[in-house]
Design a protein around this motif. Structure first.
Motif, short mmCIF file in Angstrom:
data_model
loop_
_atom_site.label_atom_id
_atom_site.label_comp_id
_atom_site.label_asym_id
_atom_site.label_seq_id
_atom_site.Cartn_x
_atom_site.Cartn_y
_atom_site.Cartn_z
N GLU A 73 1.41 -13.72 4.57
CA GLU A 73 2.39 -12.73 5.02
C GLU A 73 2.03 -11.32 4.57
O GLU A 73 2.38 -10.33 5.22
CB GLU A 73 3.77 -13.12 4.46
CG GLU A 73 4.88 -12.15 4.86
CD GLU A 73 6.27 -12.60 4.43
OE1 GLU A 73 6.37 -13.50 3.57
OE2 GLU A 73 7.25 -12.05 4.96
N LEU A 74 1.31 -11.24 3.45
CA LEU A 74 0.97 -9.91 2.91
C LEU A 74 -0.02 -9.16 3.80
O LEU A 74 -0.28 -7.98 3.58
CB LEU A 74 0.39 -10.05 1.50
CG LEU A 74 1.28 -10.79 0.49
CD1 LEU A 74 0.63 -10.78 -0.89
CD2 LEU A 74 2.67 -10.17 0.42
N GLN A 75 -0.56 -9.85 4.79
CA GLN A 75 -1.43 -9.15 5.75
C GLN A 75 -0.63 -8.32 6.75
O GLN A 75 -1.20 -7.48 7.45
CB GLN A 75 -2.32 -10.17 6.48
CG GLN A 75 -3.36 -10.79 5.53
CD GLN A 75 -3.89 -12.12 6.00
OE1 GLN A 75 -3.52 -12.62 7.06
NE2 GLN A 75 -4.76 -12.73 5.20
N GLU A 76 0.68 -8.54 6.83
CA GLU A 76 1.53 -7.73 7.70
C GLU A 76 1.66 -6.31 7.12
O GLU A 76 2.00 -6.14 5.95
CB GLU A 76 2.94 -8.34 7.82
CG GLU A 76 2.99 -9.61 8.64
CD GLU A 76 2.90 -9.37 10.15
OE1 GLU A 76 2.72 -8.21 10.58
OE2 GLU A 76 2.99 -10.37 10.89
N GLY A 77 1.47 -5.31 7.97
CA GLY A 77 1.61 -3.93 7.51
C GLY A 77 3.01 -3.61 7.01
O GLY A 77 3.19 -2.78 6.11
N GLU A 78 4.02 -4.26 7.58
CA GLU A 78 5.40 -4.00 7.18
C GLU A 78 5.62 -4.24 5.69
O GLU A 78 6.45 -3.58 5.06
CB GLU A 78 6.34 -4.89 8.02
CG GLU A 78 7.82 -4.64 7.74
CD GLU A 78 8.74 -5.44 8.66
OE1 GLU A 78 8.26 -6.08 9.61
OE2 GLU A 78 9.96 -5.41 8.42
N ILE A 79 4.87 -5.21 5.13
CA ILE A 79 5.00 -5.49 3.70
C ILE A 79 4.66 -4.25 2.88
O ILE A 79 5.37 -3.89 1.93
CB ILE A 79 4.07 -6.66 3.29
CG1 ILE A 79 4.54 -7.96 3.93
CG2 ILE A 79 3.97 -6.77 1.77
CD1 ILE A 79 5.81 -8.54 3.38
N TRP A 80 3.62 -3.57 3.28
CA TRP A 80 3.17 -2.44 2.47
C TRP A 80 3.99 -1.18 2.75
O TRP A 80 4.13 -0.32 1.90
CB TRP A 80 1.66 -2.25 2.64
CG TRP A 80 1.00 -3.55 2.25
CD1 TRP A 80 0.52 -4.50 3.08
CD2 TRP A 80 0.88 -4.08 0.91
NE1 TRP A 80 0.07 -5.59 2.35
CE2 TRP A 80 0.29 -5.36 1.03
CE3 TRP A 80 1.21 -3.61 -0.37
CZ2 TRP A 80 0.03 -6.17 -0.08
CZ3 TRP A 80 0.94 -4.41 -1.47
CH2 TRP A 80 0.35 -5.66 -1.32
N GLU A 81 4.57 -1.11 3.95
CA GLU A 81 5.59 -0.08 4.21
C GLU A 81 6.74 -0.28 3.23
O GLU A 81 7.22 0.67 2.59
CB GLU A 81 6.15 -0.21 5.64
CG GLU A 81 5.20 0.14 6.77
CD GLU A 81 5.87 0.04 8.15
OE1 GLU A 81 5.18 0.28 9.14
OE2 GLU A 81 7.08 -0.27 8.23
N GLY A 82 7.18 -1.52 3.13
CA GLY A 82 8.32 -1.83 2.26
C GLY A 82 7.98 -1.66 0.80
O GLY A 82 8.81 -1.19 0.01
N ALA A 83 6.77 -2.05 0.43
CA ALA A 83 6.37 -1.94 -0.99
C ALA A 83 6.39 -0.48 -1.42
O ALA A 83 6.86 -0.14 -2.52
CB ALA A 83 4.97 -2.53 -1.17
#
Lengths: 322, 291
Positions: B153-163
């Motif tokens: 799941e961490l490959q989703e860009g949204e994760i790093w937007e949220g992080a």
């Protein structure tokens, strides 16, 4: 016509924009309800929410240029009693359609998604920024109300209606100064179109900036002896089937006009409705399977044939098909 | 929160085995599902329910504990935990993924409000959890938010937007636990799109980070307590886990990510590995709830 409003006040450019009216309406609404919060992706100056940011800084959340996170986070905020208003440009709403689908609509969350800079209204920013697909995309999401008000006055009423509606809403605003076609205090009911001008030969159904152009087209047609009714269909979903059916029985011909793709937008909306109630010939004015390009909104309207002369020409064509 | 004594840890480990048996039976009867990532996340879920959500289920609309299983494909584990802790009938597990059951193939929050989010599109549950943390703070409500993420799941860009967002806003009542079983749908993470150095990535994004063995119940408790005590930044717990944990023929194999049909023979072997007696195995296979 019992539903006809006072005659339209075609005073040319009011100087007001839909986005500015939207931002100011949010400030008014914030005084009435403390659950309202506004989410921005670094374009508050563009969407009109700078008014809200300045008036209610503790209720304004800056998400940075990250629309997917903003959209889904709005769903999370709604799960704990807040009423988030997500704001960005129409084209960037497309980027987060799936978040709106899963984390807002499917999850039963009440969120208002407000999109400025729709269609050719973006103008010089060019083809990449001109979003024609938003109405189709959001209209296909179950339970999502889709609104495209006609002028700054109506924008104010529509913002209130969107906030008070029991369900998620996609609300198109606008970038450019828009002529006033409604009157102060005119009733606005989400899901009910309004007849701005009566007529018996053809019905011009429009939303957003195309309402003013349809009224101008109706003036032009009147000079030729053609009586055109103008319907402001500010709500594409849920659509006012009863009004469209009545117009079909009374005028038996339609022109739809939108600053969006006719494929899935207003043209499709009207055609789907009439096909199930009272079929009639329809000509569709809008963007048909092409991308945009840079230019000023008014010259682009002529270039892509969505201006008043194009609407009037479509009316003449559809009358032949009656 | 009380510190788990070793005896209670052993009891909790038994509950985790029971949950694993339930999810295997559910996937068997569904004819499809995701056993590998459900088994890797089970100990994390069981610790959370035993220690944080036992008195009241999470995700009340007026605040308190909030939880999202962002890797929603592992929901068989969440449903089995729900059955273990009395939120749903155990028999409902046998209707997992079937028409008319609230136990859909990914959680649906309208059907089961305690699941916190509708899931199935990776990355979104994380953002929903962030929205919850923001709302708790905005409304001055008590509670904290825990979200379990998959590694793929961490490959989703949204994760790093949220992080980036969560750290920027200092959301210190948010704790993200990465179920780091090193595998995703088709292959090992490193062969798809590598995640390392993973703890460093979270640190670089401004998070408070700890690394644990995600099957060590005491370590899970210690890390979650530390996360809750940490102020000023959100916390990430990188939980090293084993895909397929507890089932000999699934452990360490991406073949069992899903969506797989578990045959009766495979189900029997898996249940045996997980401590089931022959009577229990027979009952599960017959489509009834073991005594």
């Amino acid at each position: 016509m019992t539903t006809a409003q006072a005659p339209p006040n075609l005073v040319g450019m009011s100087g007001g924009t839909l986005r500015d009216a939207f931002g100011r309406a949010l400030v008014e609404l914030a005084r009435e309800r403390d659950d309202l919060v506004v989410l921005d992706a670094d374009i508050a100056g563009g969407t009109g929410t700078h008014h809200f940011r300045d008036a209610c800084p503790d209720r304004f959340y800056q998400f940075g240029i990250a629309e997917q996170n903003m959209m889904a986070a709005a769903g999370g905020m709604a799960s704990l009693g807040l009423l988030p208003v997500v704001t960005t440009f129409a084209v960037f709403c497309l980027r987060a359609v799936e978040q709106a689908r899963l984390s807002i609509a499917y999850s039963g969350r009440k969120v208002v998604i407000a999109a400025s800079h729709p269609g050719l209204d973006v103008g010089p920013d060019g083809g990449s920024a001109q979003c024609f697909e938003d109405l189709a995309a959001f209209r296909a999401i179950p339970g999502m109300a889709v609104l495209s008000p006609a002028d700054p006055l109506e924008m104010r009423a529509a913002t209130r209606a969107a906030i008070e509606w029991d369900g998620p809403v996609y609300l198109r605003t606008g970038r450019s100064p828009a002529p006033c076609v409604t009157v102060e205090g005119a009733p606005f009911e989400l899901g009910r179109g309004s007849v701005l001008r009566d007529g018996s030969d053809v019905t011009l159904v429009a939303c957003g900036v195309e309402v003013a152009r349809s009224l101008a087209a109706a003036e032009e047609l009147e000079r030729e002896g053609i009586s055109a009714r103008v319907v402001n269909l500010h709500t594409l979903a849920p659509v006012d089937d009863a009004l469209l059916e009545r117009c079909s029985r009374e005028t038996r011909a339609f022109v739809t006009a939108e600053d969006a793709s006719i494929r899935g937008g207003l043209g499709s909306t009207v055609a789907e409705s009439l096909a199930r109630t009272a079929p009639a010939p329809i000509e569709m004015i809008g963007i048909d399977d092409v991308f945009g390009t840079s230019g000023e909104p008014e010259e682009l309207a002529a270039h892509y044939a969505i201006d008043a002369p194009a609407i009037a020409a479509a009316a003449r064509r559809v009358l032949v098909r009656k | 929160m009380t510190i788990a004594a070793s005896e209670s840890t052993r009891a909790l480990a038994e509950r985790a085995l029971s949950v694993r048996r339930g999810l295997i039976a559910a996937i068997h009867h569904a004819g499809s599902g995701h056993p590998g990532g459900s088994l890797s996340a089970t100990d994390l879920l069981v610790w959370l329910w035993e220690n944080l959500y036992r008195e009241a289920p999470p995700n009340a609309a007026d605040g308190g504990e909030q939880f999202v299983l962002s890797k929603g494909h592992a929901c068989a584990a969440l449903y089995a935990v729900g059955a273990e802790f009395g939120l749903i009938e155990r028999a409902e597990l046998l209707r997992f993924r079937k028409l008319g059951s609230p136990l859909q193939g990914h959680t649906h929050v309208v059907d089961l409000p305690w699941t916190g989010a509708s899931t199935g599109s990776l990355g979104q549950g994380f953002s929903v959890a962030i929205g919850k943390a923001l709302a708790l703070r905005h409304r001055c409500l008590p509670g904290a938010v825990t979200v379990i993420l998959g590694d793929g799941e961490l490959q989703e860009g949204e994760i790093w937007e949220g992080a980036m967002f969560a750290a920027h806003h200092g959301l210190d009542r948010l704790c993200a636990i990465v179920d780091y079983n090193k595998m995703q749908s088709d292959d090992r993470n490193e062969n798809i799109c590598g995640l390392e150095p993973l703890p460093e990535k979270w640190r670089a994004f401004g998070w408070h980070v700890t690394e644990i063995d995600g099957h060590d119940l005491d370590a899970i408790g210690e890390a979650i307590r530390a996360a809750r005590a940490h102020e000023g930044a959100p916390s990430a717990i990188v939980a090293h886990t084993l895909k397929g944990k507890g089932v000999s023929f699934m452990e360490g194999s991406p073949l069992w990510h899903g969506s797989v049909a578990l045959s009766a023979d495979e189900t029997g072997r898996a249940l045996r590995d997980l401590g089931a007696g022959e009577d229990e195995i027979a009952a599960w296979l017959a489509g009834s709830v073991p005594a």
